[in-house]
Scaffold this active site. Structure first.
Site, PDB file in Angstrom:
ATOM      1  N   ASP A 188       0.863  -1.173   0.000  1.00  0.00           N
ATOM      2  CA  ASP A 188       0.000   0.000   0.000  1.00  0.00           C
ATOM      3  C   ASP A 188       0.902   1.226   0.000  1.00  0.00           C
ATOM      4  O   ASP A 188       1.737   1.386   0.883  1.00  0.00           O
ATOM      5  CB  ASP A 188      -0.888  -0.030   1.253  1.00  0.00           C
ATOM      6  CG  ASP A 188      -1.910   1.097   1.247  1.00  0.00           C
ATOM      7  OD1 ASP A 188      -2.316   1.514   0.144  1.00  0.00           O
ATOM      8  OD2 ASP A 188      -2.299   1.548   2.332  1.00  0.00           O
ATOM      9  N   GLU A 272      -1.406  -1.220  -5.721  1.00  0.00           N
ATOM     10  CA  GLU A 272      -2.464  -0.392  -6.302  1.00  0.00           C
ATOM     11  C   GLU A 272      -1.810   0.678  -7.164  1.00  0.00           C
ATOM     12  O   GLU A 272      -0.811   1.263  -6.767  1.00  0.00           O
ATOM     13  CB  GLU A 272      -3.239   0.319  -5.187  1.00  0.00           C
ATOM     14  CG  GLU A 272      -4.444  -0.430  -4.701  1.00  0.00           C
ATOM     15  CD  GLU A 272      -5.204   0.368  -3.641  1.00  0.00           C
ATOM     16  OE1 GLU A 272      -6.418   0.232  -3.591  1.00  0.00           O
ATOM     17  OE2 GLU A 272      -4.575   1.103  -2.872  1.00  0.00           O
ATOM     18  N   CYS A 325     -12.243  -5.803   6.379  1.00  0.00           N
ATOM     19  CA  CYS A 325     -11.482  -6.521   7.399  1.00  0.00           C
ATOM     20  C   CYS A 325     -10.793  -7.687   6.701  1.00  0.00           C
ATOM     21  O   CYS A 325     -11.437  -8.511   6.062  1.00  0.00           O
ATOM     22  CB  CYS A 325     -12.403  -7.030   8.499  1.00  0.00           C
ATOM     23  SG  CYS A 325     -11.596  -8.233   9.578  1.00  0.00           S
ATOM     24  N   CYS A 328     -12.142 -11.240   8.233  1.00  0.00           N
ATOM     25  CA  CYS A 328     -13.441 -11.851   7.994  1.00  0.00           C
ATOM     26  C   CYS A 328     -14.172 -11.273   6.779  1.00  0.00           C
ATOM     27  O   CYS A 328     -15.198 -11.793   6.356  1.00  0.00           O
ATOM     28  CB  CYS A 328     -14.330 -11.692   9.233  1.00  0.00           C
ATOM     29  SG  CYS A 328     -14.873  -9.998   9.502  1.00  0.00           S
ATOM     30  N   CYS A 345     -12.507  -4.617  14.249  1.00  0.00           N
ATOM     31  CA  CYS A 345     -13.615  -5.148  13.448  1.00  0.00           C
ATOM     32  C   CYS A 345     -14.764  -5.535  14.380  1.00  0.00           C
ATOM     33  O   CYS A 345     -14.570  -6.294  15.330  1.00  0.00           O
ATOM     34  CB  CYS A 345     -13.142  -6.345  12.643  1.00  0.00           C
ATOM     35  SG  CYS A 345     -14.469  -7.098  11.677  1.00  0.00           S
ATOM     36  N   CYS A 348     -15.512  -9.650  13.787  1.00  0.00           N
ATOM     37  CA  CYS A 348     -14.642 -10.717  14.295  1.00  0.00           C
ATOM     38  C   CYS A 348     -13.780 -10.262  15.468  1.00  0.00           C
ATOM     39  O   CYS A 348     -13.075 -11.056  16.087  1.00  0.00           O
ATOM     40  CB  CYS A 348     -13.773 -11.291  13.196  1.00  0.00           C
ATOM     41  SG  CYS A 348     -12.493 -10.157  12.624  1.00  0.00           S
ATOM     42  N   ASP A 355      -3.221   0.704   7.531  1.00  0.00           N
ATOM     43  CA  ASP A 355      -2.461   0.515   6.299  1.00  0.00           C
ATOM     44  C   ASP A 355      -1.990  -0.926   6.091  1.00  0.00           C
ATOM     45  O   ASP A 355      -1.951  -1.418   4.964  1.00  0.00           O
ATOM     46  CB  ASP A 355      -1.259   1.465   6.273  1.00  0.00           C
ATOM     47  CG  ASP A 355      -1.695   2.922   6.339  1.00  0.00           C
ATOM     48  OD1 ASP A 355      -2.723   3.240   5.708  1.00  0.00           O
ATOM     49  OD2 ASP A 355      -1.034   3.719   7.020  1.00  0.00           O
TER      50      ASP A 355
HETATM   51 ZN   LIG Z   1     -13.398  -8.910  10.798  1.00  0.00          ZN
END
Ligand SMILES: [Zn+2]
Length: 373
Positions: A188, A272, A325, A328, A345, A348, A355
């Protein structure tokens, strides 16, 4: 993997230390090539540009008339004609201005000589220890800061207006692919750090860049206060150019080292591209500098991946790399806010560094894209 040889051209630049006699001859060679270039440019201006071959014939004639043109090595003069030919072809392509006369007052003046192998097997250009053999000049000392690898094609001798001498040695080198490895990585590109990898590494921008940015801003302010065209204005402008050059060199060196490390260690690299990055609108100096570095970085990664047999996956469609995330797959839209550096998150419970989580998603997306292709 193909067995095709990959050849690259590379340039080495060194400081040259000619003795008094050699300096005189270099200065003459530089002067003669400038004369030849300007002579045929002026002919082309009077009539119209002919061809390299035609001017080459005329040069032979000119050398009979002007004995001093025989002093420098013949390649230097031929190359002046080749440069003129290139300048005209560039002009005819419509993308460049009409060629200009070369001036003694230029910051740098140079001539280029070619390597050739004689029937006896000896060559006109050779390197031994910290000396280089050049046509007409003989052995000249230079500061050999690194080994010259590959086959020498030509050498450009440059004299600066501060009486420093340099050589650029152009070589052809065969590239050997790196042995295959299993590791894969997602990257990234950032503003705060230069890059964050899915390994969890945060690669900082070179620290000196910050210092130079400040210096550039200061010199720009100083330039704005000076009378345009005055001696002091020119002095500041020269200083500014020097700082820009230094900064560009440091940045490029950083990009080369980092890209080589990534290519050496990883079989697949997912990144990217800039179009995606540009969606994060921000128009300060740091951003514009990052833009330059990012596109250069991707450019370098692209050719190195090709050279060394690696897969570079460029992700050029937008996907919410920071919001997903990685554990999950839950999408947390709140992370759109760039101020959020860490988040938990809600599905989860995993705690993410913004980053690093993004770079892991980039890697996953890259792997998906590779499978689909
Ligand atoms: Zn998650």
């Amino acid at each position: 993997m193909t067995g095709k040889k990959i050849i690259r051209e590379k340039g080495y630049k060194f400081r040259l230390y000619p003795n008094k006699k050699q300096k005189i001859l270099i200065n003459k060679s530089v002067g003669c090539t400038r004369y030849v270039y300007n002579h045929f440019l002026s002919k082309a201006k009077e009539d119209k540009y002919k061809t390299y071959t035609e001017y080459s014939k005329q040069l032979t004639q000119l050398k009979r008339e002007l004995m001093w043109l025989k002093e420098p090595d013949k390649f230097a003069l031929q190359n002046a004609l080749k440069d003129l030919d290139k300048a005209f072809n560039n002009f005819f392509s419509g993308k460049y201005d009409f060629p200009q006369f070369k001036s003694k007052k230029n910051i740098k003046n140079s001539y280029r000589t070619n390597k050739f192998v004689r029937k006896s097997g000896t060559t006109n250009i050779e390197i031994k220890d910290n000396k280089i053999k050049l046509p007409k000049l003989g052995w000249v000392k230079f500061s050999k800061s690194q080994k010259v690898k590959g086959k020498i094609l030509n050498v450009t001798v440059t004299k600066t207006n501060t009486d420093k001498y340099f050589i650029s040695i152009a070589v052809k080198e065969e590239i050997k692919k790196f042995p295959e490895v299993d590791k894969k990585i997602g990257i990234d590109l950032g503003l705060k750090e230069f890059a964050i990898t899915s390994d969890g590494e945060k690669k900082a921008n070179p620290r000196v860049l910050n210092k130079y940015e400040k210096k550039i801003a200061r010199l720009n302010r100083s330039l704005a206060r000076k009378e345009k065209g005055s001696n002091n204005w020119y002095k500041t402008k020269k200083k500014l150019a020097k700082v820009h050059e230094k900064m560009a060199n440091i940045r490029l060196d950083f990009l080369h080292k980092f890209s080589t490390k990534l290519i050496e260690e990883n079989q697949l690299i997912a990144v990217e591209t800039l179009e995606v990055k540009n969606m994060l609108k921000n128009s300060n100096l740091a951003k514009s500098i990052s833009d330059v570095s990012w596109s250069k970085f991707i450019e370098i990664l692209t050719y190195k991946a090709k050279w060394y047999g690696r897969d570079l996956i460029k992700i050029d469609t937008f996907f919410a790399s920071s919001q997903l995330c990685n554990n999950c797959g839950y999408k947390n839209e709140e992370v759109k806010d760039l101020k959020i550096r860490n988040w938990k998150c809600s599905e989860c419970g995993k705690v993410h560094d913004r980053d690093i989580n993004a770079s892991k998603n980039i890697l996953d997306e890259g792997l998906k894209m590779q499978k689909a292709s």
